[in-house]
Design a protein around this motif. Sequence first.
Motif, mmCIF file in Angstrom:
data_model
loop_
_atom_site.group_PDB
_atom_site.id
_atom_site.type_symbol
_atom_site.label_atom_id
_atom_site.label_comp_id
_atom_site.label_asym_id
_atom_site.label_seq_id
_atom_site.Cartn_x
_atom_site.Cartn_y
_atom_site.Cartn_z
ATOM 1 N N PRO A 124 0.834 -1.210 0.000
ATOM 2 C CA PRO A 124 0.000 0.000 0.000
ATOM 3 C C PRO A 124 0.863 1.252 0.000
ATOM 4 O O PRO A 124 1.997 1.252 0.488
ATOM 5 N N PRO A 125 0.353 2.344 -0.543
ATOM 6 C CA PRO A 125 1.143 3.582 -0.613
ATOM 7 C C PRO A 125 1.472 4.107 0.780
ATOM 8 O O PRO A 125 0.774 3.874 1.751
ATOM 9 N N GLY A 126 2.586 4.827 0.859
ATOM 10 C CA GLY A 126 2.973 5.465 2.111
ATOM 11 C C GLY A 126 4.153 4.825 2.807
ATOM 12 O O GLY A 126 4.810 5.466 3.623
ATOM 13 N N ARG A 127 4.434 3.559 2.501
ATOM 14 C CA ARG A 127 5.560 2.896 3.167
ATOM 15 C C ARG A 127 6.262 2.003 2.151
ATOM 16 O O ARG A 127 5.961 0.828 2.020
ATOM 17 N N PRO A 128 7.207 2.542 1.396
ATOM 18 C CA PRO A 128 7.857 1.752 0.341
ATOM 19 C C PRO A 128 8.716 0.647 0.931
ATOM 20 O O PRO A 128 9.209 0.751 2.061
ATOM 21 N N PRO A 129 8.921 -0.431 0.179
ATOM 22 C CA PRO A 129 9.793 -1.515 0.647
ATOM 23 C C PRO A 129 11.224 -1.031 0.835
ATOM 24 O O PRO A 129 11.648 -0.039 0.247
ATOM 25 N N VAL A 130 11.963 -1.757 1.659
ATOM 26 C CA VAL A 130 13.339 -1.400 1.992
ATOM 27 C C VAL A 130 14.292 -2.307 1.226
ATOM 28 O O VAL A 130 14.120 -3.529 1.205
ATOM 29 N N ARG A 131 15.277 -1.715 0.579
ATOM 30 C CA ARG A 131 16.333 -2.497 -0.048
ATOM 31 C C ARG A 131 17.401 -2.784 1.005
ATOM 32 O O ARG A 131 17.948 -1.861 1.609
ATOM 33 N N PRO A 132 17.737 -4.055 1.244
ATOM 34 C CA PRO A 132 18.682 -4.371 2.320
ATOM 35 C C PRO A 132 20.129 -4.130 1.901
ATOM 36 O O PRO A 132 20.463 -4.066 0.720
ATOM 37 N N ALA A 133 20.969 -4.005 2.914
ATOM 38 C CA ALA A 133 22.417 -3.880 2.702
ATOM 39 C C ALA A 133 23.093 -5.175 3.128
ATOM 40 O O ALA A 133 22.683 -5.816 4.103
ATOM 41 N N THR A 134 24.116 -5.577 2.384
ATOM 42 C CA THR A 134 24.839 -6.794 2.732
ATOM 43 C C THR A 134 25.773 -6.528 3.912
ATOM 44 O O THR A 134 26.364 -5.453 4.027
ATOM 45 N N LEU A 135 25.884 -7.526 4.777
ATOM 46 C CA LEU A 135 26.781 -7.453 5.919
ATOM 47 C C LEU A 135 27.615 -8.718 5.994
ATOM 48 O O LEU A 135 27.124 -9.814 5.680
ATOM 49 N N ARG A 136 28.852 -8.574 6.421
ATOM 50 C CA ARG A 136 29.705 -9.719 6.724
ATOM 51 C C ARG A 136 30.168 -9.596 8.167
ATOM 52 O O ARG A 136 30.444 -8.503 8.651
ATOM 53 N N CYS A 137 30.210 -10.722 8.854
ATOM 54 C CA CYS A 137 30.706 -10.716 10.222
ATOM 55 C C CYS A 137 31.479 -12.002 10.468
ATOM 56 O O CYS A 137 31.392 -12.955 9.684
ATOM 57 N N GLU A 138 32.231 -12.009 11.534
ATOM 58 C CA GLU A 138 33.099 -13.145 11.833
ATOM 59 C C GLU A 138 32.609 -13.851 13.085
ATOM 60 O O GLU A 138 32.351 -13.226 14.113
ATOM 61 N N ALA A 139 32.449 -15.175 12.981
ATOM 62 C CA ALA A 139 32.065 -15.977 14.139
ATOM 63 C C ALA A 139 33.248 -16.083 15.093
ATOM 64 O O ALA A 139 34.394 -15.793 14.734
#
Length: 725
Positions: free
Chosen positions: A460-475
């Motif tokens: 619905p109008p008013g709240r556009p979808p979000v494009r995600p950002a890639t993340l890398r992390c170390e266990a």
Amino acid sequence: MTRGVTDPPAGGALPPDPAQDPAPAPAPVRMPDRRGIDPPTVLVAHGCWYPSADPTGEHVAFICDRAGVPQLWSGPARGSEVHVMDGDPHPVSEVSWSPDGRWIAYTSAPGGGEHTRVLVVRPDGTGRRVLAGAVPGSSAHLGCWTRDGTALAVTVAPPSPAGSEHAGTGHLPPDAEGPPTAAGGAPGPAWSERDGPATLLDGGEARRPARPYPEPSVLHASRPAGSGAPAADPARARSGGLAAYLVDPDGANAPVLLFSEEGAASLRVCDLSADGRFALVRRGPRGRREALVLDAAAGRTTFALHAADGDPWIGRFSADARTLWLRSDAEREFAALLRVRLDEGGASRGLSVAAEREDSALDLLSVPDHGRWAFLAWNAQGATELESVGLPLGRTDGGIAARHHPVLPHEVVTRIAPLERGGSFAALSGSRRRPGIWELDEALLPARTGWTARDEDTVPPGRPPVRPATLRCEARDGLVLGGWYYRAPEQEPGRPAPCVIHLHGGPEEQERPVFSPLYHELLGRGLDVFAPDVRGSSGRGRSFVDADLGAGRFAAIDDVADCAAHVVSLGYADPLRLGVMGRSYGGYLTMAALVWHPHLFRAGVAVCGMSDFATFFAGTEPWIAQSAAVKYGHPQHDRELLRALSPMSRIDQLRAPVLAVHGEHDTNVPPSESEQFVRAARARGVPARQLTLYDEGHEFLRADNRRLYRRAAADWLERHLSPAP
């Protein structure tokens, strides 16, 4: 809990009694025609996926949820007037138009559960009938058509007879005390042996397979009808077994048993040679899939090779059956396109790599009947890179050359339906778009079909979808993990926000940048979402997938905590307002994270998750148990390991409020897995609730239930992650 009314079985002939034959041949059951009964559109922002075109390429059958549930639809490829082909409210999962254009085959799940059946309908909506899976408690899965379209391969799983080692439902009645137990005790001899680095807790040495991949299992193959050879004995497919048949949709010829396997985890007929002599079969549990070439005339296996997990349609024969094109990760980290040269008897005369990428796996392989070219979909860090390639027709090894690399309007390709004349229909999905079907011409230039929802109607109008950002992390052990971070649009820049760690299922699934209504709901409540790929996920090579086997699952649980710590260290997430949730294996991992790291998360939502491996193995489907034994451990040999890995074994450590969500008809992970966790939490004074969705199985497929689930989960997390008053 939502309630509804389950449709009674459709009229028609009575299915055969399963007690008379453990693996009876499919008995077609005629169904009422549904012509001219289009359901009302309840979803403007609907999704369309899984296309299959008729031989001319002028009409397309596909799955669409515009009526609130995934159903079979069909219509002109370049028009906008499409119609439902099966008006029953049973979710549809696969579609295949016959090569002669006379039938559309599809798989549906009555009541939304896990027991599916295979049906066919004529393109004009008449002649609808169940080809396989009509026996109560049985299940059937779609295979390939013969090249002339006269028969369809189906896989049948018979009901487990009472008293077998897998007969226990594992369901807890409301007033039951204690966990459910298996009806038949310890697993029997049909169970797969545990493989992989499964280190037992008693200090015993890890058991590893003696060779990289197992020898082909003995399949019981039969010769084609009319060959004069005896057919295989269907009774060989006992409890937990699978059998593959060739079924005539017209009903003029009796079903022909191709082969069966007792104790099978999976079985699918992926292709048949033009003369019907050879069959390409995918079989085996997760992580140990095999591609087999079967000589149906001789009743023997002529070739076997490790096949990649993921999409079940792993390969195709060339028109003359002297070449097999195969998607495989045999002896390699990432799946590639292999060329197998076959002799007249179907045995290998040589194997070579036809196309590969250093850090990307081949996700999808699609080859038309003529075999002159193919579509290859590569998984590049979660997104798809699509190319078309020409295939050599000679009997000598020759290189293949990419013809086109299109720029796609969506990030991910989920299915490709090639056209004999060139081009294809492709199902696409993206982070800011609903799933849709696009036509690709011979140059792979995409054009949206007229019945696919427009991008602007995604939400619905008013709240556009979000494009995600890639993340890398170390266990903590140095393994590099990754994932996608979604920042809520209203968050103040530079200020830590409440964050939900969302865990996918599988565990071999992969987090990919596709639009998630659940994430959209959470983001709209001011909650960030981090969706990581912990060890065991696909997309990062076979070693990463195998890193959680056996005792490695303890490290996977720690990965959840390490991912949370990483987004906190970046300043994205507020360490005092962390939540965790996931579905299926992600539901298990949610419960495990809550009891292994009780002071890290303030709330959890566990969806269709396993809380105790002993009760899970007692209640799940036989073929699910076969694969699960390979991934998690053998319920008998690795009993102590599985007990230690079960969240119920540490329930006394639970501190955070938990919401459990389950489908009522889930036979993959029985609802009792959520029930016992919630009951134990309440007994210890921890706030816990369960939402049971009626008319749903392991997947939530109905629009009203999906909406209820999203809102309930978001309400729970928003309430418990909000700042203290």
